[in-house]
Design an enzyme around this catalytic site. Structure first.
Site, PDB file in Angstrom:
ATOM      1  N   ASP A 106       0.866  -1.178   0.000  1.00 27.68           N
ATOM      2  CA  ASP A 106       0.000   0.000   0.000  1.00 27.68           C
ATOM      3  C   ASP A 106       0.906   1.233   0.000  1.00 27.68           C
ATOM      4  OD1 ASP A 106      -2.032   1.836   0.467  1.00 27.68           O
ATOM      5  OD2 ASP A 106      -3.180   0.476   1.685  1.00 27.68           O
ATOM      6  N   PHE A 155     -11.833  -0.780   0.622  1.00 29.46           N
ATOM      7  CA  PHE A 155     -11.237  -1.501   1.747  1.00 29.46           C
ATOM      8  C   PHE A 155     -11.424  -2.981   1.502  1.00 29.46           C
ATOM      9  CE2 PHE A 155     -10.158  -3.145   5.733  1.00 29.46           C
ATOM     10  CZ  PHE A 155      -9.416  -2.179   6.388  1.00 29.46           C
ATOM     11  N   ILE A 156     -10.322  -3.654   1.232  1.00 29.62           N
ATOM     12  CA  ILE A 156     -10.437  -5.059   0.862  1.00 29.62           C
ATOM     13  C   ILE A 156     -10.001  -5.991   1.993  1.00 29.62           C
ATOM     14  CG2 ILE A 156     -10.265  -4.789  -1.641  1.00 29.62           C
ATOM     15  CD1 ILE A 156      -7.251  -5.491  -1.297  1.00 29.62           C
ATOM     16  N   ARG A 168      -9.625 -12.747   7.481  1.00 26.46           N
ATOM     17  CA  ARG A 168      -8.436 -13.282   6.786  1.00 26.46           C
ATOM     18  C   ARG A 168      -8.748 -14.622   6.133  1.00 26.46           C
ATOM     19  NH1 ARG A 168      -3.833 -10.294   8.649  1.00 26.46           N
ATOM     20  NH2 ARG A 168      -3.934  -9.691  10.818  1.00 26.46           N
TER      21      ARG A 168
HETATM   22  C1  PRP Z   1      -0.626  -4.844   6.346  1.00 29.15           C
HETATM   23  C2  PRP Z   1      -0.169  -5.763   5.225  1.00 29.15           C
HETATM   24  C3  PRP Z   1       1.198  -5.257   4.889  1.00 29.15           C
HETATM   25  C4  PRP Z   1       1.100  -3.780   5.174  1.00 29.15           C
HETATM   26  C5  PRP Z   1       0.973  -3.034   3.884  1.00 29.15           C
HETATM   27  O1  PRP Z   1      -0.075  -5.302   7.551  1.00 29.15           O
HETATM   28  O2  PRP Z   1      -0.150  -7.108   5.623  1.00 29.15           O
HETATM   29  O3  PRP Z   1       2.187  -5.830   5.718  1.00 29.15           O
HETATM   30  O4  PRP Z   1      -0.064  -3.598   5.987  1.00 29.15           O
HETATM   31  O5  PRP Z   1       0.820  -1.673   4.099  1.00 29.15           O
HETATM   32  P1  PRP Z   1       1.918  -0.579   3.711  1.00 29.15           P
HETATM   33  O6  PRP Z   1       2.389  -0.891   2.310  1.00 29.15           O
HETATM   34  O7  PRP Z   1       1.104   0.699   3.769  1.00 29.15           O
HETATM   35  O8  PRP Z   1       3.008  -0.615   4.712  1.00 29.15           O
HETATM   36  P2  PRP Z   1      -0.634  -4.937   8.999  1.00 29.15           P
HETATM   37  O9  PRP Z   1       0.222  -3.911   9.646  1.00 29.15           O
HETATM   38  O10 PRP Z   1      -2.107  -4.637   8.909  1.00 29.15           O
HETATM   39  O11 PRP Z   1      -0.394  -6.320   9.750  1.00 29.15           O
HETATM   40  P3  PRP Z   1      -0.946  -7.763   9.354  1.00 29.15           P
HETATM   41  O12 PRP Z   1      -0.102  -8.301   8.228  1.00 29.15           O
HETATM   42  O13 PRP Z   1      -0.785  -8.558  10.614  1.00 29.15           O
HETATM   43  O14 PRP Z   1      -2.397  -7.609   8.931  1.00 29.15           O
END
Ligand code: PRP
Length: 183
Positions: A106, A155-156, A168
Site C-alpha cells: 500500500d 477496503f479489501i 483473513r
Molecule cells: C498490512 C499488510 C502489509 C502492510 C501493507 O499489515 O499485511 O504488511 O499492511 O501496508 P503498507 O504498504 O502501507 O506498509 P498490517 O500492519 O495490517 O499487519 P498484518 O499483516 O498482521 O495484517
C-alpha cells in the site's frame, strides 16, 4: 458470500490462476538457485502457502513479524519489526536470494522498513513479491518485482487481508461494506 462483503473483487479461481503464473515466473527466474521466501506476518500466510506450492524449484521459507496498521484502517506510519531479525527468521540469510512475500503493498512503508533491516544481514539479493499492489503515489521508492493483482480504492479483506484481525479466512478478496469500518 460473507454478509459483511459488498462484492467479490478476486474470486478463488482468478486467484489460483494468478498465483500459479507468479510461481511459474519465480521458478524460471531462480532456476538453479535456492531462494528463501520470507513471508511478512500475518497477512501473507495464505498467499505464501499457495505461492510456495506454485514454485517448483528448491526453495526455503521463513517468516517475520511486521505491523503498521494495528486494528485501524489506516497506517500508523510506524513499522514494528520483531526485535532480533536474525533469530526471528530462524534462517541464516547471509548470501541468500531473498523474496519478500506480502499480501498487500500500500504505502510500502512496511516493506521498505523490512527491506532496509534485511540488508543488514547481507543477503545476495532481495526481491519483492506482493499479492496485491494498491496504485497510489508513494513517499518511498519501492516497486514489486512480482505481483498478482492491482487495485485502486476500496477496503479489501480476505485471502489473508484483515479488518481488525477478522476476514483473513475468506477464500476470495472482497470489498468490505463501509458500515463495518465506519461504525
Ligand atoms: C498490512 C499488510 C502489509 C502492510 C501493507 O499489515 O499485511 O504488511 O499492511 O501496508 P503498507 O504498504 O502501507 O506498509 P498490517 O500492519 O495490517 O499487519 P498484518 O499483516 O498482521 O495484517
Amino acid at each position: 458470500m460473507n454478509n459483511s462483503i459488498e462484492k467479490i473483487l478476486f474470486s478463488e479461481e482468478e486467484i489460483r490462476e494468478k498465483v500459479t503464473q507468479v510461481g511459474k515466473k519465480i521458478s524460471e527466474d531462480y532456476k538453479g538457485k535456492n531462494p528463501v521466501l520470507v513471508g511478512i506476518l500475518k497477512g501473507s500466510v495464505i498467499f505464501m502457502a499457495d505461492l510456495m506450492r506454485a514454485v517448483d524449484i528448491n526453495c526455503k521459507i521463513a517468516f517475520l513479524s511486521a505491523r503498521s496498521y494495528g486494528n485501524n484502517s489506516f497506517s500508523s506510519g510506524t513499522v514494528q519489526i520483531g526485535d532480533n531479525l536474525k533469530s526471528s527468521l530462524g534462517e541464516d540469510i547471509e548470501g541468500k536470494d531473498i523474496i519478500l512475500v506480502e499480501d498487500i503493498l500500500d504505502t510500502a512503508a512496511t516493506l521498505y522498513a523490512v527491506r532496509e533491516k534485511m540488508k543488514e544481514l547481507n543477503p545476495a539479493s532481495i526481491k519483492i513479491c506482493t499479492f496485491i499492489e494498491r496504485n497510489i503515489e508513494r513517499k518511498v521508492d519501492l516497486k514489486p518485482d512480482y505481483k498478482c493483482f492491482d487495485i485502486e480504492d476500496g477496503f479489501i479483506v480476505g485471502y489473508g487481508l484483515d479488518y481488525a484481525q477478522n476476514y483473513r479466512n475468506l477464500p476470495y478478496v472482497g470489498i468490505l461494506k463501509p458500515e463495518i469500518y465506519t461504525k
